[in-house]
Scaffold this motif. Structure first.
Motif, PDB file in Angstrom:
ATOM      1  N   ARG A 147       0.763  -1.115   0.036  1.00  0.00           N
ATOM      2  CA  ARG A 147       0.172  -0.180   0.085  1.00  0.00           C
ATOM      3  C   ARG A 147       0.935   1.626  -0.386  1.00  0.00           C
ATOM      4  O   ARG A 147       0.520   2.120  -0.270  1.00  0.00           O
ATOM      5  N   CYS A 148       2.065   1.266   0.349  1.00  0.00           N
ATOM      6  CA  CYS A 148       2.208   2.413   0.821  1.00  0.00           C
ATOM      7  C   CYS A 148       3.357   3.332  -0.770  1.00  0.00           C
ATOM      8  O   CYS A 148       4.534   4.039  -0.515  1.00  0.00           O
ATOM      9  N   LEU A 149       3.285   1.739  -1.997  1.00  0.00           N
ATOM     10  CA  LEU A 149       3.986   1.722  -3.376  1.00  0.00           C
ATOM     11  C   LEU A 149       3.206   2.073  -3.357  1.00  0.00           C
ATOM     12  O   LEU A 149       2.156   2.023  -4.377  1.00  0.00           O
ATOM     13  N   PRO A 150       3.703   3.613  -4.417  1.00  0.00           N
ATOM     14  CA  PRO A 150       2.632   4.531  -5.213  1.00  0.00           C
ATOM     15  C   PRO A 150       1.463   3.792  -6.835  1.00  0.00           C
ATOM     16  O   PRO A 150       0.638   3.886  -6.970  1.00  0.00           O
ATOM     17  N   THR A 151       2.525   3.312  -7.025  1.00  0.00           N
ATOM     18  CA  THR A 151       2.200   2.835  -8.424  1.00  0.00           C
ATOM     19  C   THR A 151       1.124   1.101  -8.456  1.00  0.00           C
ATOM     20  O   THR A 151       0.658   0.825  -9.356  1.00  0.00           O
ATOM     21  N   VAL A 152       1.734   0.474  -7.277  1.00  0.00           N
ATOM     22  CA  VAL A 152       0.677  -0.874  -6.982  1.00  0.00           C
ATOM     23  C   VAL A 152      -1.051  -0.596  -6.145  1.00  0.00           C
ATOM     24  O   VAL A 152      -0.681  -0.094  -5.928  1.00  0.00           O
ATOM     25  N   LYS A 153      -1.477  -0.866  -7.832  1.00  0.00           N
ATOM     26  CA  LYS A 153      -3.053  -1.099  -7.227  1.00  0.00           C
ATOM     27  C   LYS A 153      -3.251  -3.007  -6.296  1.00  0.00           C
ATOM     28  O   LYS A 153      -4.582  -2.191  -5.829  1.00  0.00           O
ATOM     29  N   ARG A 154      -2.707  -3.412  -7.003  1.00  0.00           N
ATOM     30  CA  ARG A 154      -3.536  -4.531  -6.797  1.00  0.00           C
ATOM     31  C   ARG A 154      -2.049  -5.783  -6.439  1.00  0.00           C
ATOM     32  O   ARG A 154      -1.562  -5.532  -6.964  1.00  0.00           O
ATOM     33  N   ALA A 155      -2.275  -6.940  -5.975  1.00  0.00           N
ATOM     34  CA  ALA A 155      -1.742  -8.206  -5.937  1.00  0.00           C
ATOM     35  C   ALA A 155      -2.424  -9.676  -6.030  1.00  0.00           C
ATOM     36  O   ALA A 155      -3.581  -9.380  -6.097  1.00  0.00           O
ATOM     37  N   VAL A 156      -1.992  -9.897  -7.126  1.00  0.00           N
ATOM     38  CA  VAL A 156      -2.505 -11.389  -7.458  1.00  0.00           C
ATOM     39  C   VAL A 156      -1.768 -12.615  -6.761  1.00  0.00           C
ATOM     40  O   VAL A 156      -0.134 -12.119  -6.939  1.00  0.00           O
ATOM     41  N   LEU A 157      -2.672 -13.448  -7.357  1.00  0.00           N
ATOM     42  CA  LEU A 157      -1.497 -14.994  -7.098  1.00  0.00           C
ATOM     43  C   LEU A 157      -1.806 -16.058  -7.701  1.00  0.00           C
ATOM     44  O   LEU A 157      -3.388 -15.601  -8.564  1.00  0.00           O
ATOM     45  N   MET A 158      -1.864 -17.013  -7.732  1.00  0.00           N
ATOM     46  CA  MET A 158      -1.956 -18.238  -8.214  1.00  0.00           C
ATOM     47  C   MET A 158      -1.538 -19.362  -6.633  1.00  0.00           C
ATOM     48  O   MET A 158      -0.852 -19.938  -6.873  1.00  0.00           O
TER      49      MET A 158
END
Length: 206
Positions: A147-158
């Motif tokens: 959340r502290c990284l301004p360009t990151v909007k989501r996290a995904v995984l499999m």
């Protein structure tokens, strides 16, 4: 200032002092009892040993082989997180940048700098530290750090089916069957939306 130095989620949260070594005693304190920080290439062997023990016995495959661990720790160490107790790695997460709606085979080896999505390749806990809630804790820390990284909007995984509930409890939602298969293994793709980041950055020092 780097994200790692700015984020409160990477700072030691407990310090243990040896006898006579508290501040003002003239002696240096011991290693932090518990510390979160980004991983580096020097951590690669410890990472792989923990990962191999955690996954080989369960699925017969490691999410990342040693050369791939080194690959991502060299390309994007800022998207990794290690939990150290008295200097020893006990749990970790490794991610990389991605810029597509869904994961593809390329996501297993590619890092997209500045991508709006972080692909979580692996989360693992040392075998001596399991059944202590450490997996949930480091995942929560990692998501707050993102959340502290301004360009990151989501996290995904499999993940395999038996891990779906674990990730759902952390706030991930099922996207559907993954288009990626590793040998006989099939996976479900899951997504976590990093909403509320602006509020958190204003109130956490991110």
């Amino acid at each position: 200032m780097t994200a790692s130095s700015a984020s409160p989620f990477l700072k030691p949260f407990a310090l243990r002092y040896s006898a006579g070594s508290r501040p003002g005693s003239g002696r240096r304190h011991t290693l932090p009892a518990s510390e979160f920080r980004n991983l580096s290439l020097t951590d690669a062997l410890s990472v792989f040993e923990i990962e191999r023990e955690a996954f080989i016995s369960v699925s017969g495959e490691c999410p990342l082989h040693m050369d791939e661990v080194r690959h991502f720790l060299e390309l994007c160490p800022e998207l990794s997180l290690g939990w150290f107790e008295e200097g020893r790695l006990v749990a970790f997460v490794i991610g990389s940048g991605w810029d597509k709606d869904k994961l593809s085979q390329d996501a297993l080896t590619i890092h997209v700098p500045g991508g709006p999505t972080v692909h979580i390749h692996v989360l693992a806990v040392h075998h001596r530290c399991r059944q202590q809630g450490k997996g949930s804790i480091i995942l929560w820390r990692y998501l707050q750090y993102l959340r502290c990284l301004p360009t990151v909007k989501r996290a995904v995984l499999m993940c395999e089916d038996f891990l779906i509930t674990f990730y759902q409890k952390a706030g991930f939602k099922e996207v559907g069957p993954s288009g990626i298969a590793v040998g006989p293994l099939t996976f479900t793709e899951m997504e976590y939306t990093l909403g509320g980041g602006a509020y958190l950055r204003r109130n956490s020092g991110c």
